[in-house]
Motif scaffolding. Structure first.
Motif, PDB file in Angstrom:
ATOM      1  N   ASP A  47     -17.724 -32.027-139.487  1.00 23.52           N
ATOM      2  CA  ASP A  47     -16.540 -31.372-138.918  1.00 23.52           C
ATOM      3  C   ASP A  47     -15.269 -31.805-139.632  1.00 23.52           C
ATOM      4  OD1 ASP A  47     -18.222 -30.144-137.094  1.00 23.52           O
ATOM      5  OD2 ASP A  47     -17.764 -31.538-135.457  1.00 23.52           O
ATOM      6  N   LEU A  87     -24.189 -28.953-140.129  1.00 27.23           N
ATOM      7  CA  LEU A  87     -25.075 -30.072-139.852  1.00 27.23           C
ATOM      8  C   LEU A  87     -26.499 -29.620-140.150  1.00 27.23           C
ATOM      9  CD1 LEU A  87     -25.203 -32.984-138.697  1.00 27.23           C
ATOM     10  CD2 LEU A  87     -25.583 -31.938-136.445  1.00 27.23           C
ATOM     11  N   HIS A 111     -23.002 -38.196-137.679  1.00 28.93           N
ATOM     12  CA  HIS A 111     -23.193 -37.283-138.810  1.00 28.93           C
ATOM     13  C   HIS A 111     -22.408 -35.985-138.595  1.00 28.93           C
ATOM     14  CE1 HIS A 111     -26.386 -35.283-141.664  1.00 28.93           C
ATOM     15  NE2 HIS A 111     -25.143 -35.019-142.039  1.00 28.93           N
ATOM     16  N   LYS A 112     -22.478 -35.440-137.399  1.00 26.54           N
ATOM     17  CA  LYS A 112     -21.768 -34.190-137.109  1.00 26.54           C
ATOM     18  C   LYS A 112     -20.254 -34.349-137.275  1.00 26.54           C
ATOM     19  CE  LYS A 112     -21.290 -30.508-133.678  1.00 26.54           C
ATOM     20  NZ  LYS A 112     -19.799 -30.449-133.753  1.00 26.54           N
ATOM     21  N   TYR A 141     -27.209 -38.927-135.481  1.00 27.20           N
ATOM     22  CA  TYR A 141     -27.220 -37.596-136.088  1.00 27.20           C
ATOM     23  C   TYR A 141     -26.280 -36.638-135.352  1.00 27.20           C
ATOM     24  CZ  TYR A 141     -29.056 -32.895-137.116  1.00 27.20           C
ATOM     25  OH  TYR A 141     -29.182 -31.563-137.439  1.00 27.20           O
ATOM     26  N   GLY A 142     -26.418 -36.567-134.029  1.00 21.27           N
ATOM     27  CA  GLY A 142     -25.688 -35.565-133.266  1.00 21.27           C
ATOM     28  C   GLY A 142     -24.211 -35.823-133.111  1.00 21.27           C
ATOM     29  N   LYS A 143     -23.788 -37.079-133.269  1.00 20.72           N
ATOM     30  CA  LYS A 143     -22.366 -37.393-133.125  1.00 20.72           C
ATOM     31  C   LYS A 143     -21.759 -37.916-134.425  1.00 20.72           C
ATOM     32  CE  LYS A 143     -22.695 -38.196-128.136  1.00 20.72           C
ATOM     33  NZ  LYS A 143     -22.049 -36.927-127.789  1.00 20.72           N
TER      34      LYS A 143
END
Length: 213
Positions: free
Chosen positions: A53, A21, A48-49, A44-46
């Protein structure tokens, strides 16, 4: 403002053979009040991540492992048996491009060089922004609106889901994410307000200038 461009920005997504990320080009509260830190924490944190993953899970141990995002996207585009790889690789790329398409000091007008090219293609900057906004607001369902360079012409395009202009050998300059998770926490169903405020306050013309071919 970001000074990265298409030639180097996506290398930040690859560390060895693993996709990571890549950091945002600004603090998570830097786009407020247009886009809240709360929206960025989820987007972004969920979201996009999760694409990062998933991509690692899908390509580890395959020929795609360690390839650039652009290589993967162009190779698997349109291949039904590689849809999962395409969707996740393209969404990692699209999101990185979107973050750089925004700037806390954005809005205003592009440089004279880009503005001249826009005026040659659209007649005026206002006409360009109006067409860009219209593409974002009329994209049915999830997708993206793009300002692109197609040969010598500056144009507007829109794509659905994870699609990207790079699969058509068209050079993107800027994008606006119109998936609902990009704006719903801040704007609910008012996509028009989200789009217009981005164009007025956050759009990163310096990034677009850097992307000109």
């Amino acid at each position: 403002m970001s000074t990265q461009n298409l030639d180097n920005f996506s290398s930040a997504a690859l560390s060895g053979s693993q996709y990571v990320l890549a950091p945002l080009p600004y603090a998570d509260n830097a786009l407020e009040p247009v886009i809240s830190a709360n929206t960025l924490s989820f987007h972004y944190g969920k979201h996009h991540k999760t694409y990062v993953d998933n991509l690692n899970k899908l390509v580890t141990g395959t020929d795609f492992e360690g390839q650039s995002l652009e290589q993967i996207i162009r190779t698997v585009a349109g291949k039904a048996d590689k849809t999962g790889i395409f969707n996740n690789a393209a969404q990692v790329w699209n999101h990185m491009f979107y973050w750089h398409s925004l700037s806390p000091s954005g809005g205003g007008e592009p440089s004279s060089d880009l503005k001249q090219k826009i005026e040659q293609s659209f007649g005026s900057l206002d006409a360009c922004k109006k067409e860009f906004a219209n593409a974002a607001m009329t994209q049915f369902g999830s997708g993206w609106a793009w300002l692109v360079q197609d040969g010598d012409k500056i144009a507007v395009a829109k794509t659905s889901n994870a699609e990207s202009p790079i699969t058509q050998n068209i050079r993107p300059l800027l994008t606006i994410d119109v998936w609902e998770h990009a704006y719903y926490l801040d704007y609910q169903n008012r996509r028009v307000d989200y789009v217009n405020t981005i164009l007025d306050k956050l759009i990163n013309w310096e990034f677009a200038q850097a992307n000109l071919g």
